[in-house]
Write a protein that holds these residues in place. Structure first.
Motif, mmCIF file in Angstrom:
data_model
loop_
_atom_site.group_PDB
_atom_site.id
_atom_site.type_symbol
_atom_site.label_atom_id
_atom_site.label_comp_id
_atom_site.label_asym_id
_atom_site.label_seq_id
_atom_site.Cartn_x
_atom_site.Cartn_y
_atom_site.Cartn_z
ATOM 1 N N GLY A 199 0.836 -1.192 0.000
ATOM 2 C CA GLY A 199 0.000 0.000 0.000
ATOM 3 C C GLY A 199 0.869 1.238 0.000
ATOM 4 N N HIS A 200 0.250 2.381 -0.099
ATOM 5 C CA HIS A 200 1.004 3.628 -0.190
ATOM 6 C C HIS A 200 1.515 4.106 1.170
ATOM 7 C CE1 HIS A 200 0.415 4.535 -4.423
ATOM 8 N NE2 HIS A 200 -0.833 4.130 -4.306
ATOM 9 N N LYS A 201 2.651 4.791 1.127
ATOM 10 C CA LYS A 201 3.265 5.369 2.313
ATOM 11 C C LYS A 201 3.205 6.895 2.297
ATOM 12 C CE LYS A 201 4.569 1.197 3.446
ATOM 13 N NZ LYS A 201 3.828 0.450 4.507
ATOM 14 N N ASN A 202 2.601 7.457 1.260
ATOM 15 C CA ASN A 202 2.462 8.907 1.153
ATOM 16 C C ASN A 202 1.180 9.214 0.385
ATOM 17 O OD1 ASN A 202 3.050 11.706 1.236
ATOM 18 N ND2 ASN A 202 5.247 11.304 0.991
ATOM 19 N N ARG A 203 0.895 10.483 0.201
ATOM 20 C CA ARG A 203 -0.366 10.930 -0.373
ATOM 21 C C ARG A 203 -0.624 10.342 -1.761
ATOM 22 N NH1 ARG A 203 -1.681 15.950 2.389
ATOM 23 N NH2 ARG A 203 -2.824 16.734 0.592
ATOM 24 N N ILE A 204 -1.870 9.968 -2.001
ATOM 25 C CA ILE A 204 -2.291 9.429 -3.294
ATOM 26 C C ILE A 204 -2.875 10.564 -4.127
ATOM 27 C CG2 ILE A 204 -3.764 7.759 -4.468
ATOM 28 C CD1 ILE A 204 -3.827 6.166 -1.825
ATOM 29 N N HIS A 205 -2.324 10.763 -5.310
ATOM 30 C CA HIS A 205 -2.779 11.864 -6.166
ATOM 31 C C HIS A 205 -3.422 11.414 -7.465
ATOM 32 C CE1 HIS A 205 -1.502 15.482 -4.042
ATOM 33 N NE2 HIS A 205 -0.473 14.789 -3.606
ATOM 34 N N ALA A 206 -3.460 10.105 -7.730
ATOM 35 C CA ALA A 206 -4.073 9.623 -8.965
ATOM 36 C C ALA A 206 -4.690 8.257 -8.733
ATOM 37 C CB ALA A 206 -3.035 9.551 -10.079
ATOM 38 N N ILE A 207 -5.839 8.026 -9.365
ATOM 39 C CA ILE A 207 -6.516 6.736 -9.280
ATOM 40 C C ILE A 207 -7.187 6.461 -10.622
ATOM 41 C CG2 ILE A 207 -8.631 7.781 -8.341
ATOM 42 C CD1 ILE A 207 -8.942 5.198 -6.651
ATOM 43 N N ARG A 208 -7.112 5.206 -11.067
ATOM 44 C CA ARG A 208 -7.691 4.852 -12.360
ATOM 45 C C ARG A 208 -8.228 3.436 -12.300
ATOM 46 N NH1 ARG A 208 -10.169 4.173 -16.481
ATOM 47 N NH2 ARG A 208 -9.535 4.767 -18.598
ATOM 48 N N SER A 209 -9.527 3.287 -12.555
ATOM 49 C CA SER A 209 -10.148 1.967 -12.592
ATOM 50 C C SER A 209 -9.825 1.269 -13.906
ATOM 51 C CB SER A 209 -11.664 2.096 -12.449
ATOM 52 O OG SER A 209 -11.999 2.613 -11.180
ATOM 53 N N HIS A 210 -9.758 -0.054 -13.841
ATOM 54 C CA HIS A 210 -9.513 -0.815 -15.065
ATOM 55 C C HIS A 210 -10.744 -0.707 -15.969
ATOM 56 C CE1 HIS A 210 -8.691 -4.153 -17.787
ATOM 57 N NE2 HIS A 210 -7.428 -4.045 -17.409
ATOM 58 N N PRO A 211 -10.568 -0.547 -17.272
ATOM 59 C CA PRO A 211 -11.703 -0.333 -18.171
ATOM 60 C C PRO A 211 -12.682 -1.497 -18.277
ATOM 61 C CG PRO A 211 -9.647 0.360 -19.208
ATOM 62 C CD PRO A 211 -9.279 -0.365 -17.953
ATOM 63 N N VAL A 212 -12.246 -2.733 -17.967
ATOM 64 C CA VAL A 212 -13.154 -3.882 -18.105
ATOM 65 C C VAL A 212 -13.192 -4.784 -16.870
ATOM 66 C CG1 VAL A 212 -12.987 -3.905 -20.621
ATOM 67 C CG2 VAL A 212 -11.353 -5.242 -19.264
ATOM 68 N N MET A 213 -12.273 -4.642 -15.958
ATOM 69 C CA MET A 213 -12.245 -5.459 -14.741
ATOM 70 C C MET A 213 -12.845 -4.643 -13.603
ATOM 71 S SD MET A 213 -8.352 -6.872 -15.395
ATOM 72 C CE MET A 213 -8.251 -7.905 -13.954
ATOM 73 N N ASP A 214 -14.057 -5.007 -13.169
ATOM 74 C CA ASP A 214 -14.832 -4.103 -12.313
ATOM 75 C C ASP A 214 -14.347 -4.002 -10.873
ATOM 76 O OD1 ASP A 214 -15.646 -6.579 -11.455
ATOM 77 O OD2 ASP A 214 -17.766 -6.293 -11.886
ATOM 78 N N THR A 215 -13.455 -4.876 -10.433
ATOM 79 C CA THR A 215 -12.957 -4.790 -9.050
ATOM 80 C C THR A 215 -11.527 -4.280 -8.972
ATOM 81 O OG1 THR A 215 -12.156 -7.083 -9.036
ATOM 82 C CG2 THR A 215 -14.441 -6.710 -8.341
ATOM 83 N N VAL A 216 -10.909 -4.014 -10.114
ATOM 84 C CA VAL A 216 -9.482 -3.692 -10.161
ATOM 85 C C VAL A 216 -9.275 -2.209 -10.465
ATOM 86 C CG1 VAL A 216 -7.302 -4.141 -11.368
ATOM 87 C CG2 VAL A 216 -8.883 -6.026 -10.871
ATOM 88 N N PHE A 217 -8.335 -1.601 -9.759
ATOM 89 C CA PHE A 217 -7.951 -0.221 -10.035
ATOM 90 C C PHE A 217 -6.495 -0.002 -9.632
ATOM 91 C CE2 PHE A 217 -9.659 -0.242 -5.751
ATOM 92 C CZ PHE A 217 -8.808 0.580 -5.023
ATOM 93 N N LEU A 218 -5.919 1.093 -10.124
ATOM 94 C CA LEU A 218 -4.530 1.446 -9.842
ATOM 95 C C LEU A 218 -4.481 2.791 -9.135
ATOM 96 C CD1 LEU A 218 -2.779 0.657 -13.258
ATOM 97 C CD2 LEU A 218 -3.173 -0.900 -11.348
ATOM 98 N N THR A 219 -3.427 3.009 -8.364
ATOM 99 C CA THR A 219 -3.208 4.296 -7.701
ATOM 100 C C THR A 219 -1.735 4.671 -7.763
ATOM 101 O OG1 THR A 219 -2.944 3.188 -5.564
ATOM 102 C CG2 THR A 219 -5.138 4.077 -6.074
ATOM 103 N N GLY A 220 -1.473 5.981 -7.665
ATOM 104 C CA GLY A 220 -0.104 6.474 -7.619
ATOM 105 C C GLY A 220 -0.054 7.796 -6.894
ATOM 106 N N GLY A 221 1.147 8.201 -6.469
ATOM 107 C CA GLY A 221 1.260 9.451 -5.731
ATOM 108 C C GLY A 221 2.689 9.834 -5.461
#
Length: 367
Positions: A199-221
């Motif tokens: 998991g993240h250790k600092n602030r999350i500034h971006a999130i993007r869900s997968h276009p076809v997988m309804d439970t999957v998403f990505l984050t970055g920061g």
């Protein structure tokens, strides 16, 4: 990106037009000041309108059909404009008037399978004041507020079937809500283990869900990692290191099975990664980046839109050869946000810089 970061960030500037001296009256100087926003268009792109939003623009987003676009401002207001840039609505209520904190992220509800046409007029927004609001933008009514006062919500996205809403924030965690019941389903975050990076250790500034997988998403920061999440698990499933994200600079394209990231730094800004393995495929500007990126996205899948500061620009690249095809550059203020018109096959776009939205269209006959 936090308010403090935005405030202290060095913005590019272009001097005002110099005084002109009349040749007919050599003893009198006539000072002519050009107050128009400065810019330089590239390629076959054309600036079709400049919209004065009256406050600093921090985020912007086209509606799914491209008929309108919304702009999130530094004073907590959201303004909605027509495709051509004509003012339509302002979204504000008692909360936003009392606590005039910035709007950090915008997402339109866009479920094509939803029979409730009225629900497709919904807009979700995050505010650093500590809440997420759902607006019915044609009536300018806030229909629901998610209270997140223990943190600053900084980014959000719907999953691909628009049943769930993922909200990321300053506490390094993601809240998963059921969009219909408005109930919190799960809070996802790193474990307390020092041996695992789950998991993240600092602030999350971006999130993007997968276009076809309804439970999957990505984050970055800020912690320079991209995490893969499945909403059914409390911790991230895997991650890769590298990108330093400060805005809407994370995208996925299912057709190519790749991840796109844009980093706010002077090198290795635009990068393309294999979705399955997390391996770096292409480091487009490893040494010769022209801008530090706040925004990166596919627009549509054949092109990549990159926007940021240093040169204060929004540039479109051909995805297959990573060659610039055009855009707008040398703006007076940093570019914190940009978006492409989803109704167009060309990379037409809106660009947020200072208190203005620049509407930039691709006039090429080839594309």
């Amino acid at each position: 990106m936090t308010t403090q970061t935005r405030t202290t960030e060095r913005r590019g500037s272009i001097s005002q037009a110099s005084s002109e001296i009349s040749l007919n009256r050599p003893r009198r100087q006539s000072k002519v000041v050009d107050t128009r926003p400065k810019h330089l268009t590239l390629g076959d792109f054309e600036l079709t309108n400049v919209v004065d939003c009256e406050e600093y623009v921090l985020c912007c987003k086209y509606s799914p059909n491209g008929e309108v676009f919304a702009v999130g401002l530094g004073n907590g207001m959201i303004k909605v404009y027509s495709k051509k840039g004509e003012f339509q609505y302002v979204l504000t209520d008692a909360d936003t008037k009392t606590r005039r904190y910035p709007v950090t992220w915008l997402r339109f509800y866009a479920n094509k399978d939803d029979s409730k046409s009225d629900q497709n007029k919904m807009l979700a927004a995050t505010y650093t004041a500590g809440y997420v609001k759902i607006w019915h933008w044609p009536t300018q009514q806030c229909v629901y507020t998610f209270q997140e006062q223990e943190r600053q919500p900084l980014a959000l996205d719907f999953n691909c079937n628009f049943q769930h809403l993922f909200v990321a924030g300053s506490d390094c965690a993601i809240n998963c809500y059921d969009f219909q019941t408005k109930k919190l389903i799960r809070k996802l975050s790193a474990s307390e283990s020092r041996e695992r990076m789950d998991g993240h250790k600092n602030r999350i500034h971006a999130i993007r869900s997968h276009p076809v997988m309804d439970t999957v998403f990505l984050t970055g920061g800020w912690d320079e990692t991209i995490h893969y999440w499945d909403e059914r698990a409390a911790q991230s499933q895997k991650h890769f290191a590298g990108p330093h994200l400060c805005g809407d600079a994370l995208d996925i394209i299912a057709d190519h099975q790749v991840i796109l990231t844009g980093s706010w730094r002077k090198s290795s800004t635009l990068q393309i990664w294999d979705f399955t393995s997390g391996e770096l495929i292409k480091d487009a500007f490893e040494k010769n980046a022209t801008s530090m990126l706040y925004c990166t996205k596919f627009c549509p899948k054949e092109y990549i839109l990159c926007a940021g500061n240093e040169k204060n620009e929004a540039i479109v690249y051909d995805y297959s050869i990573l060659q610039m095809i055009g855009g707008i550059t040398d703006l007076e203020h940093a570019v914190y946000c940009a978006d492409n018109d989803p109704s167009s096959t060309k990379p037409n776009m809106i660009v947020g810089s200072g208190k203005n939205i620049f509407i930039v269209n691709d006039r090429s006959r080839i594309r």
